[in-house]
Design a protein around this motif. Structure first.
Motif, PDB file in Angstrom:
ATOM      1  N   ASN A  10      57.874  59.051  -7.726  1.00 43.28           N
ATOM      2  CA  ASN A  10      57.397  59.184  -6.347  1.00 43.28           C
ATOM      3  C   ASN A  10      56.203  58.273  -6.077  1.00 43.28           C
ATOM      4  N   ASP A  11      55.308  58.140  -7.053  1.00 42.76           N
ATOM      5  CA  ASP A  11      54.168  57.224  -6.904  1.00 42.76           C
ATOM      6  C   ASP A  11      54.642  55.799  -6.674  1.00 42.76           C
ATOM      7  N   ILE A  12      55.612  55.390  -7.467  1.00 43.21           N
ATOM      8  CA  ILE A  12      56.146  54.030  -7.350  1.00 43.21           C
ATOM      9  C   ILE A  12      56.827  53.839  -5.994  1.00 43.21           C
ATOM     10  N   CYS A  13      57.628  54.806  -5.592  1.00 45.45           N
ATOM     11  CA  CYS A  13      58.332  54.712  -4.309  1.00 45.45           C
ATOM     12  C   CYS A  13      57.354  54.670  -3.141  1.00 45.45           C
ATOM     13  N   ASP A  14      56.323  55.480  -3.204  1.00 44.45           N
ATOM     14  CA  ASP A  14      55.308  55.457  -2.146  1.00 44.45           C
ATOM     15  C   ASP A  14      54.644  54.092  -2.058  1.00 44.45           C
ATOM     16  N   ARG A  15      54.318  53.542  -3.204  1.00 40.52           N
ATOM     17  CA  ARG A  15      53.654  52.239  -3.231  1.00 40.52           C
ATOM     18  C   ARG A  15      54.577  51.121  -2.742  1.00 40.52           C
ATOM     19  N   MET A  16      55.864  51.229  -3.088  1.00 41.69           N
ATOM     20  CA  MET A  16      56.833  50.202  -2.711  1.00 41.69           C
ATOM     21  C   MET A  16      57.433  50.449  -1.324  1.00 41.69           C
ATOM     22  N   LYS A  17      57.161  51.621  -0.758  1.00 43.71           N
ATOM     23  CA  LYS A  17      57.679  51.991   0.567  1.00 43.71           C
ATOM     24  C   LYS A  17      59.212  51.947   0.602  1.00 43.71           C
ATOM     25  N   CYS A  18      59.824  52.627  -0.384  1.00 39.98           N
ATOM     26  CA  CYS A  18      61.287  52.693  -0.422  1.00 39.98           C
ATOM     27  C   CYS A  18      61.721  54.035  -1.012  1.00 39.98           C
ATOM     28  N   SER A  19      63.005  54.317  -0.903  1.00 40.84           N
ATOM     29  CA  SER A  19      63.522  55.582  -1.415  1.00 40.84           C
ATOM     30  C   SER A  19      63.735  55.508  -2.920  1.00 40.84           C
ATOM     31  N   ARG A  20      63.787  56.670  -3.530  1.00 38.56           N
ATOM     32  CA  ARG A  20      64.008  56.752  -4.972  1.00 38.56           C
ATOM     33  C   ARG A  20      65.335  56.128  -5.360  1.00 38.56           C
TER      34      ARG A  20
END
Length: 95
Positions: A10-20
């Motif tokens: 979730n941290d990575i997705c939030d930072r990348m602004k994309c879905s899991r």
């Protein structure tokens, strides 16, 4: 960049602004590995550097790389490197 931190998908997705699902699919298609397989490999590579270049204990290295249990760190280290961190450190120190 964050190899010494605990990072969630979730941290990575939030930072990348994309879905899991999108991130996992694209990452796997580009690298052939899952995100966490790749991240763990990076952590173990950093551990080999730390074992070679510092006098830190194996447990201190494991904790500094975000592992909450040294047993899991030992397992991953052996999986990626082919020997335990203790055996690796002993072999490197002899050289």
């Amino acid at each position: 960049e964050n190899v010494r931190e605990r990072v969630s998908l979730n941290d990575i997705c939030d930072r990348m602004k994309c879905s899991r699902s999108f991130l996992c699919k694209v990452f796997k298609s580009q690298t052939g590995k899952t995100i966490f397989s790749y991240f763990n490999q990076m952590k173990i590579e950093e551990a080999t550097n730390m074992l070679t270049e510092t006098d830190m204990s194996i447990s201190d290295i494991a904790y500094s790389l975000g592992f909450s249990e040294t047993k899991y760190f030992d397992y991953l280290f052996k999986k990626y490197i082919g020997e335990t961190p203790k055996a690796f450190k002993k072999r490197v120190k002899k050289s």
